[in-house]
Scaffold this motif. Structure first.
Motif, PDB file in Angstrom:
ATOM      1  N   ARG A 168      57.629  53.401  42.639  1.00 51.19           N
ATOM      2  CA  ARG A 168      56.652  54.437  42.975  1.00 51.19           C
ATOM      3  C   ARG A 168      55.240  53.977  42.664  1.00 51.19           C
ATOM      4  O   ARG A 168      54.276  54.610  43.093  1.00 51.19           O
ATOM      5  CB  ARG A 168      56.962  55.714  42.192  1.00 51.19           C
ATOM      6  N   SER A 169      55.110  52.888  41.946  1.00 51.22           N
ATOM      7  CA  SER A 169      53.788  52.398  41.550  1.00 51.22           C
ATOM      8  C   SER A 169      53.240  51.473  42.625  1.00 51.22           C
ATOM      9  O   SER A 169      53.207  50.258  42.461  1.00 51.22           O
ATOM     10  CB  SER A 169      53.884  51.670  40.210  1.00 51.22           C
ATOM     11  N   ILE A 170      52.860  52.048  43.729  1.00 53.79           N
ATOM     12  CA  ILE A 170      52.326  51.269  44.841  1.00 53.79           C
ATOM     13  C   ILE A 170      50.822  51.493  44.887  1.00 53.79           C
ATOM     14  O   ILE A 170      50.346  52.575  45.207  1.00 53.79           O
ATOM     15  CB  ILE A 170      52.991  51.676  46.173  1.00 53.79           C
ATOM     16  N   PHE A 171      50.075  50.446  44.531  1.00 53.20           N
ATOM     17  CA  PHE A 171      48.626  50.560  44.454  1.00 53.20           C
ATOM     18  C   PHE A 171      48.038  49.162  44.591  1.00 53.20           C
ATOM     19  O   PHE A 171      48.769  48.164  44.634  1.00 53.20           O
ATOM     20  CB  PHE A 171      48.204  51.186  43.114  1.00 53.20           C
ATOM     21  N   ASN A 172      46.738  49.089  44.648  1.00 54.67           N
ATOM     22  CA  ASN A 172      46.051  47.806  44.696  1.00 54.67           C
ATOM     23  C   ASN A 172      45.342  47.552  43.370  1.00 54.67           C
ATOM     24  O   ASN A 172      44.803  48.470  42.760  1.00 54.67           O
ATOM     25  CB  ASN A 172      45.020  47.779  45.830  1.00 54.67           C
ATOM     26  N   VAL A 173      45.337  46.311  42.946  1.00 58.56           N
ATOM     27  CA  VAL A 173      44.502  45.865  41.834  1.00 58.56           C
ATOM     28  C   VAL A 173      43.217  45.317  42.443  1.00 58.56           C
ATOM     29  O   VAL A 173      43.266  44.451  43.312  1.00 58.56           O
ATOM     30  CB  VAL A 173      45.206  44.789  40.999  1.00 58.56           C
ATOM     31  N   THR A 174      42.067  45.830  42.001  1.00 59.78           N
ATOM     32  CA  THR A 174      40.802  45.505  42.661  1.00 59.78           C
ATOM     33  C   THR A 174      39.765  45.018  41.653  1.00 59.78           C
ATOM     34  O   THR A 174      39.607  45.596  40.575  1.00 59.78           O
ATOM     35  CB  THR A 174      40.253  46.730  43.415  1.00 59.78           C
ATOM     36  N   TRP A 175      39.070  43.961  42.046  1.00 64.41           N
ATOM     37  CA  TRP A 175      37.936  43.439  41.273  1.00 64.41           C
ATOM     38  C   TRP A 175      36.659  43.639  42.085  1.00 64.41           C
ATOM     39  O   TRP A 175      36.686  43.591  43.324  1.00 64.41           O
ATOM     40  CB  TRP A 175      38.089  41.948  41.004  1.00 64.41           C
ATOM     41  N   GLN A 176      35.552  43.856  41.424  1.00 65.79           N
ATOM     42  CA  GLN A 176      34.265  44.022  42.097  1.00 65.79           C
ATOM     43  C   GLN A 176      33.249  43.038  41.520  1.00 65.79           C
ATOM     44  O   GLN A 176      33.116  42.913  40.305  1.00 65.79           O
ATOM     45  CB  GLN A 176      33.751  45.455  41.947  1.00 65.79           C
ATOM     46  N   PHE A 177      32.497  42.371  42.423  1.00 72.21           N
ATOM     47  CA  PHE A 177      31.546  41.352  42.027  1.00 72.21           C
ATOM     48  C   PHE A 177      30.192  41.614  42.676  1.00 72.21           C
ATOM     49  O   PHE A 177      30.114  42.047  43.828  1.00 72.21           O
ATOM     50  CB  PHE A 177      32.050  39.965  42.458  1.00 72.21           C
ATOM     51  N   ASP A 178      29.147  41.346  41.940  1.00 70.66           N
ATOM     52  CA  ASP A 178      27.788  41.466  42.467  1.00 70.66           C
ATOM     53  C   ASP A 178      27.470  40.257  43.343  1.00 70.66           C
ATOM     54  O   ASP A 178      27.737  39.111  42.956  1.00 70.66           O
ATOM     55  CB  ASP A 178      26.776  41.544  41.323  1.00 70.66           C
ATOM     56  N   VAL A 179      26.905  40.526  44.526  1.00 69.81           N
ATOM     57  CA  VAL A 179      26.492  39.464  45.446  1.00 69.81           C
ATOM     58  C   VAL A 179      25.134  39.824  46.034  1.00 69.81           C
ATOM     59  O   VAL A 179      24.642  40.951  45.859  1.00 69.81           O
ATOM     60  CB  VAL A 179      27.520  39.263  46.580  1.00 69.81           C
ATOM     61  N   SER A 180      24.545  38.885  46.760  1.00 71.07           N
ATOM     62  CA  SER A 180      23.251  39.122  47.409  1.00 71.07           C
ATOM     63  C   SER A 180      23.474  39.457  48.875  1.00 71.07           C
ATOM     64  O   SER A 180      24.139  38.692  49.587  1.00 71.07           O
ATOM     65  CB  SER A 180      22.358  37.876  47.301  1.00 71.07           C
ATOM     66  N   PRO A 181      22.936  40.576  49.361  1.00 71.89           N
ATOM     67  CA  PRO A 181      23.067  40.906  50.782  1.00 71.89           C
ATOM     68  C   PRO A 181      22.351  39.861  51.638  1.00 71.89           C
ATOM     69  O   PRO A 181      21.449  39.160  51.182  1.00 71.89           O
ATOM     70  CB  PRO A 181      22.389  42.275  50.901  1.00 71.89           C
ATOM     71  N   GLY A 182      22.772  39.793  52.906  1.00 71.51           N
ATOM     72  CA  GLY A 182      22.106  38.909  53.843  1.00 71.51           C
ATOM     73  C   GLY A 182      22.715  37.529  53.952  1.00 71.51           C
ATOM     74  O   GLY A 182      22.196  36.684  54.685  1.00 71.51           O
ATOM     75  N   PHE A 183      23.839  37.274  53.245  1.00 70.35           N
ATOM     76  CA  PHE A 183      24.482  35.963  53.281  1.00 70.35           C
ATOM     77  C   PHE A 183      25.968  36.113  53.562  1.00 70.35           C
ATOM     78  O   PHE A 183      26.578  37.136  53.260  1.00 70.35           O
ATOM     79  CB  PHE A 183      24.293  35.218  51.956  1.00 70.35           C
ATOM     80  N   GLN A 184      26.549  35.054  54.156  1.00 68.13           N
ATOM     81  CA  GLN A 184      27.996  34.955  54.223  1.00 68.13           C
ATOM     82  C   GLN A 184      28.506  34.326  52.929  1.00 68.13           C
ATOM     83  O   GLN A 184      27.769  33.625  52.227  1.00 68.13           O
ATOM     84  CB  GLN A 184      28.421  34.083  55.412  1.00 68.13           C
ATOM     85  N   TYR A 185      29.796  34.565  52.661  1.00 64.62           N
ATOM     86  CA  TYR A 185      30.391  34.021  51.445  1.00 64.62           C
ATOM     87  C   TYR A 185      31.715  33.335  51.770  1.00 64.62           C
ATOM     88  O   TYR A 185      32.493  33.812  52.605  1.00 64.62           O
ATOM     89  CB  TYR A 185      30.608  35.131  50.405  1.00 64.62           C
ATOM     90  N   LEU A 186      31.909  32.209  51.115  1.00 60.24           N
ATOM     91  CA  LEU A 186      33.196  31.534  51.150  1.00 60.24           C
ATOM     92  C   LEU A 186      33.975  32.009  49.926  1.00 60.24           C
ATOM     93  O   LEU A 186      33.559  31.771  48.784  1.00 60.24           O
ATOM     94  CB  LEU A 186      33.012  30.015  51.114  1.00 60.24           C
ATOM     95  N   VAL A 187      35.072  32.697  50.173  1.00 57.30           N
ATOM     96  CA  VAL A 187      35.892  33.245  49.088  1.00 57.30           C
ATOM     97  C   VAL A 187      37.181  32.430  49.026  1.00 57.30           C
ATOM     98  O   VAL A 187      37.928  32.362  50.001  1.00 57.30           O
ATOM     99  CB  VAL A 187      36.206  34.735  49.336  1.00 57.30           C
ATOM    100  N   ARG A 188      37.416  31.824  47.895  1.00 57.23           N
ATOM    101  CA  ARG A 188      38.629  31.019  47.712  1.00 57.23           C
ATOM    102  C   ARG A 188      39.568  31.735  46.754  1.00 57.23           C
ATOM    103  O   ARG A 188      39.232  31.971  45.591  1.00 57.23           O
ATOM    104  CB  ARG A 188      38.286  29.625  47.191  1.00 57.23           C
ATOM    105  N   LEU A 189      40.760  32.079  47.245  1.00 58.88           N
ATOM    106  CA  LEU A 189      41.784  32.733  46.432  1.00 58.88           C
ATOM    107  C   LEU A 189      42.803  31.680  45.997  1.00 58.88           C
ATOM    108  O   LEU A 189      43.336  30.941  46.826  1.00 58.88           O
ATOM    109  CB  LEU A 189      42.492  33.825  47.244  1.00 58.88           C
TER     110      LEU A 189
END
Length: 837
Positions: free
Chosen positions: A285-306
Motif C-alpha cells: 500500500r506504500s506506493i509513493f515517490n521519493v523526491t529530491w529538490q535542487f536549486d538551479v539557474s533558469p535559462g540553461f539546459q542541464y545534463l542530469v546523470r543518474l
C-alpha cells in the motif's frame, strides 16, 4: 636452490597480484596543474601538491598582488582548507596560460573565499572568469563561505587560457586553480532527451558546470576518496519528505565489469554501494515517490546523470521502478539487473538532457513501476547535475560573446556591456515569465474543460450534487450514482481529508474513509498530483464503473474534478482487501471455505466483465489488493483504472502497451503486447495460489527458487504435493479432493499460452465444484480423484433439475446486470451424488 625457489615464489606472487593491480589502477591525468594562487611555496592537500603561481610563463597580470588571511577566518572543515589562506588579487584583466599536452576534456576547478585579505575586502569583488571559448563564472552574489566551482571543458587547442576580468572599479581574485585531464569516456556524446524538442547529442563539445554531485544514502566523499578527485555530498538535505526514504549500504556488493557501462572513474564504490530507497517496509500500500529538490539557474539546459547499482536485491528482475526529472519520465520500468548485463551489483548510469530550465529548482524522483506494485521499491545510488553552456557558449546568465575577451578593455566599455547584458537579460526573463503564465493559464483552462458532468436522462439533463453548504441536494448514498460531487461535500465527508482517516495508499493516491450526510460510509480516493497515474485512469474508472452494476464489482458513488482535483467516491468495504487478510496485516486468518467463497465471488465479477456486454472488458490489474471484502466477507473486484475494452468480434486481441502489477502479469501479454481476457485469467491464477499459500507473489527475501510464487507453486502442483506449501493455518483442514481441484484450476489458469487457459466462466464452475467437494463427501465415484472439470461441466447441465437449468440460463445471459444471485450450490448438489452422475 634456496635462492632459486625464493625467486620463483616472488615471481608467482607478482603474477598473482598483477591483475588486481591493473584492475584497481586509478586514472593518471596527462595534464595535471594544481596551483595555489598567491602562495610563495607549495601547499599539500591530502596526497596532492599545489605549487605557487609565481611562474611568469603561467601568469600574466598588471599588478603582482598576493594576499593572505588567517586560517581562523576560514570556516571550511574540508581537506582543502590551506588553499584558502592565500589569494591572488587582480585590478585589471589577467591571464593564466596552461600548456595542454593531451587535447580533450579537462577539469577546471576554481577555489574562492570572498573574505577580507589584509587591505582587500574580496566579498564585494565583481568579476568574470573565461576561457578562449566560454564564460565560466561571475562573482555576483558570492556566498561568504569558501567555495569550489568545478567545470568540465573540451580543450581543442595547445593552450588553455583562463582570463580574470574585473568589472568597473572592482577587483578579481582566486585562491587556487586546478586544470586536470579527464578520461575520454567520462562524458559520452549522446544522452536521453526529456523533451522531444531537445537535441541530446553533441555532449562531448559542451562546457559543463557541476552544480550538484550527490552520494545517495552515503557519506560525504572528499577528493582523496575519488579517483578523479571529486567531492560528493550526502542527499539528506535535498529530500522533500525524508520520512519516505531509507538508506542502504553494501559497498562490497559492487562489481565493476569490463563489459559494464560504468567504471570506478564514473563513480567510486562508495557511491554505487550506497543508496536511498523507498521506506515502504515491503507494504504494497506504500506506493509513493521519493523526491529530491535542487536549486538551479533558469535559462540553461542541464545534463542530469543518474547512477544505479542494485546491491539490495537477492535475485534478478525483482527491483523494477521508474525515475523522474521534473515530473518527466526519465527511466520507465528500469531493472538494474537487466541493464547491467543480467547481474546484480554491476553499476550503470543514465544521462538525461533537460529542456531550458524556467524554474529555480529541479526535482528528481524515484517510484515503483506499474509492473511491480506488490513489492514497491525504487533506488538511486548517485546523482550529478551539470549546467550546459548556452547557445553563446557561456555558463553565466546573459553573457554574450562580447564578454569573452583576451585583452584589456576600458572601464567605460565594461560598464556599457554590463548594462546592455542586464537589460537584455531582464527582457528575456520577462518574456519567459509571460510565456509561462500564459501556458499555465491554458493548462488550467484545459484541465477545467476536461470533464463534463456525467449525464442522466439520456444526456438531456445534468445535475450537480451538493451538501448542506451549497445550493444542491444533500449528498447521500440514495442519490443518483451519476452525479458529480462538489469538493466542499467531499471535504465534509472526510473531515477535510483528515490524515487519521486514511485507510490506504495506492498508485493513484490516498484513500480516505468518509461518511455521507445520511450516515452512509464511503471510501474516497483522492488523486495525488505527483502520481504518474492521472487523467487517463481517472476517466477510465468513471467510464467503466458508471456502466457496471454487479454484486461482485465495487460500486462508484460519485466523482469530483473541481479545483483540478481527481477524486473518486466508492461504497465502503468494511473488511478491506483480500491481501490484508492473507498476510502482512495481522488480521485473523480466513477459513478454507471463506477463501473459496471469496475466490468464487471474484470470479463471478470478472466473468461478468468478460461476458456481460457486447464487448469484453479486460480488468488488466487483477490481484489480491484489488479484491475488496464487505462486512460479510463478500468479495468485490475494484480498481478499474487500467481496464481496457476487449477486441472486436473479428479480432483475437487488443494491441496495447503492457500495464499491470509485477508478479501477476501475463507473460504472453508481456512478450507480445497483445491483450485478451485470458490475461485476466492468468492474473487470477496467481491470486488463487496466493490465497492458498498466504504469502506475497514476489518475495525477494526468500531463496531464489521461492521468490516467484507462481513458479514455485506450479512446481509443487505438478509434483502432486501442493499440500506441502499451503498456509499452515489450513493444514489438515482442506479435503484432498477440494485441494486437488483448486490446484488443477490454478495450474490451468497459469498456462504459458492464453489459448490453453480456461475462460473465467470455466474457472468459476471449478471453484464452485471445489467448494462443494469441501462440504460433502463424494461416494462411489472412482474417477473423482482424476477428473478435471474445466471444459467438462457444460454437458452435465442437461442432467440438472429445472430450477438449476434456469439458473444456468440466467447466468449465461448477457442482458441482466447482477448474476451473483445464482445458487451454484443447487447445480453442484447433483454432481456430489452418485445418482446424479
Amino acid at each position: 636452490m634456496t635462492d632459486y625457489w625464493r625467486n620463483i615464489g616472488f615471481f608467482i606472487c607478482v603474477l598473482s597480484i598483477f591483475p588486481l593491480v591493473c584492475f584497481c589502477a586509478t586514472f593518471v591525468p596527462v595534464d595535471n596543474y594544481l596551483i595555489d594562487c598567491g602562495a610563495t611555496a607549495s601547499t599539500s592537500v591530502g596526497t596532492r601538491n599545489f605549487i605557487a603561481d609565481n611562474n611568469k610563463d603561467l601568469l600574466s597580470t598588471q599588478e603582482d598582488i598576493l594576499a593572505t588571511t588567517s586560517l581562523k577566518s576560514v570556516t571550511s572543515s574540508s581537506d582543502d582548507l590551506p588553499l584558502y589562506q592565500t589569494a591572488r588579487v587582480f585590478t585589471g584583466s589577467s591571464k593564466y596560460t596552461f600548456k595542454i599536452k593531451q587535447k580533450g576534456r579537462h577539469w577546471i576547478r576554481l577555489y574562492f573565499f570572498p573574505s577580507t585579505y589584509e587591505k582587500y575586502n574580496l566579498s564585494a569583488a565583481d568579476f568574470t572568469v573565461s576561457t578562449q571559448n566560454h564564460v565560466l563564472f561571475r562573482s555576483l552574489n558570492m556566498q561568504k563561505d569558501p567555495v569550489m566551482k568545478e567545470y568540465s571543458v573540451n580543450v581543442t587547442s595547445d593552450t588553455l587560457v583562463l582570463t580574470f576580468t574585473p568589472s568597473g572599479n572592482s577587483t578579481a581574485f582566486v585562491n587556487a586553480i586546478e586544470v586536470v585531464s579527464v578520461p575520454d569516456d567520462l562524458i559520452v556524446d549522446d544522452g536521453f532527451a526529456l523533451d522531444p524538442s531537445v537535441t541530446s547529442s553533441g555532449l562531448v563539445t559542451q562546457a559543463l558546470e557541476t552544480v550538484w554531485r550527490v552520494n545517495m544514502g552515503g557519506p560525504t566523499l572528499t577528493p582523496i576518496n575519488d579517483t578523479l578527485q571529486r567531492t560528493w555530498v550526502p542527499d539528506q538535505s535535498f529530500l522533500l519528505e525524508p520520512n519516505l526514504a531509507s538508506n542502504f549500504s553494501n559497498i562490497k556488493g559492487v562489481k565493476y565489469e569490463n563489459r559494464g557501462q560504468a567504471t570506478e572513474n564514473t563513480a567510486p564504490p562508495t557511491v554505487y554501494g550506497t543508496l536511498t530507497q523507498m521506506n515502504s517496509s515491503n507494504d504494497p500500500r506504500s506506493i509513493f515517490n521519493v523526491t529530491w529538490q535542487f536549486d538551479v539557474s533558469p535559462g540553461f539546459q542541464y545534463l542530469v546523470r543518474l547512477h544505479f547499482c542494485d546491491v539490495v536485491s537477492k535475485a534478478l528482475n525483482v527491483l523494477i521502478f521508474n525515475a523522474y526529472v521534473d515530473s518527466k519520465l526519465a527511466a520507465s520500468s528500469a531493472d538494474p539487473s537487466t541493464t547491467s548485463n543480467n547481474a546484480l551489483g554491476v553499476p550503470y548510469y543514465r544521462d538525461l538532457v533537460t529542456a531550458v530550465a524556467v524554474s529555480k529548482t529541479l526535482r528528481v524522483g524515484i517510484g515503483p513501476s506499474d509492473l511491480n506494485k506488490d513489492y514497491p521499491n525504487a533506488i538511486l545510488n548517485g546523482l550529478e547535475i551539470m549546467k550546459m553552456n548556452n547557445s553563446m557558449g557561456n555558463l553565466i546568465p546573459g553573457a554574450g560573446s562580447v564578454a569573452i575577451t583576451s585583452g584589456s578593455s576600458s572601464k567605460k566599455t565594461g560598464m556599457i556591456v554590463g548594462v546592455s547584458v542586464g537589460v537584455v537579460g531582464a527582457v528575456v526573463l520577462a518574456g519567459l515569465f509571460f510565456v509561462l503564465c500564459r501556458k499555465r493559464r491554458r493548462l488550467v483552462q484545459r484541465q477545467s474543460k476536461t470533464w463534463v458532468p456525467l449525464s442522466i436522462n439520456d444526456g438531456t439533463t445534468s445535475h450537480t450534487m451538493g451538501s448542506k453548504y451549497s445550493n444542491g441536494t444533500t449528498l447521500s448514498a440514495a442519490s443518483n450514482f451519476e452525479y458529480r460531487v462538489p469538493f466542499v461535500a467531499v471535504q465534509e465527508a472526510t473531515n477535510n481529508f483528515d490524515e487519521s482517516w486514511v485507510i490506504g495508499i495506492g498508485g493513484f493516491g490516498k484513500v480516505y474513509k468518509g461518511e455521507l450526510s445520511d450516515g452512509t460510509k464511503v471510501a474516497v480516493k483522492r488523486g495525488n498530483p505527483r502520481s504518474q497515474q492521472g487523467l487517463a485512469e481517472f476517466r477510465t474508472e468513471i467510464e467503466m464503473l458508471s456502466q457496471f452494476r454487479h454484486r461482485h464489482l465495487v460500486s462508484l458513488i460519485g466523482y469530483c474534478d473541481e479545483r483540478n482535483e481527481m477524486i473518486l467516491i466508492y461504497e465502503y468495504m468494511e473488511k478491506g482487501t483480500l491481501k490484508g487478510h492473507l498476510y502482512g496485516s495481522g488480521l485473523p486468518s480466513l477459513s478454507w471455505k471463506e477463501r473459496l467463497e471469496i475466490c468464487i465471488g471474484s470470479a463471478r465479477g470478472l466473468h461478468y466483465l468478460h461476458t456481460g456486454y457486447a464487448k469484453a472488458v479486460i480488468h488488466r490489474d487483477v490481484k489480491s489488493a484489488n479484491i475488496l471484502l464487505d462486512e460479510n466477507l463478500m468479495a468485490k473486484v475494484a480498481d478499474f483504472g487500467l481496464s481496457k475494452t476487449g477486441p472486436e468480434i473479428d479480432q483475437t486481441h487488443v494491441s496495447t502497451a503492457v500495464k499491470g502489477s509485477f508478479g501477476y502479469l501475463d507473460p504472453e501479454y508481456f512478450r507480445r503486447q497483445q491483450l485478451t481476457e485470458k490475461s485476466d485469467v492468468y492474473s487470477f491464477g496467481v491470486v488463487l495460489f496466493e490465497v492458498l499459500c498466504a504469502r506475497p507473489v514476489i518475495d525477494p527475501t526468500l531463496p531464489r527458487e521461492m521468490v516467484n510464487l507462481a513458479e514455485w507453486a506450479l512446481k509443487w502442483q505438478k509434483k502432486g504435493q501442493l499440500e506441502q506449501i499451503i498456509d499452515q493455518t489450513l493444514a489438515g483442514k482442506i479435503r484432498p479432493d477440494s485441494l486437488r481441484k483448486f490446484g488443477e484450476t490454478a495450474e490451468k489458469c497459469l498456462a504459458d499460452y492464453g489459448v490453453d487457459r480456461p475462460s473465467m466462466g470455466d474457472v468459476l464452475w471449478n471453484l464452485e465444484y471445489a467448494l462443494q467437494l469441501q462440504e460433502a463427501v463424494v461416494q462411489g465415484d472412482p474417477e473423482e480423484n482424476s477428473t478435471n472439470m474445466i471444459g467438462e461441466l457444460s454437458p452435465q447441465v442437461n442432467n440438472f433439475n429445472q430450477d438449476a437449468s434456469a439458473s444456468v440460463t440466467q447466468f449465461a445471459g448477457s442482458g441482466l446486470d447482477d448474476l451473483s444471485g445464482v445458487s451454484m450450490s443447487r447445480v453442484f448438489s447433483q454432481l456430489v451424488k452418485s445418482e446424479g452422475r
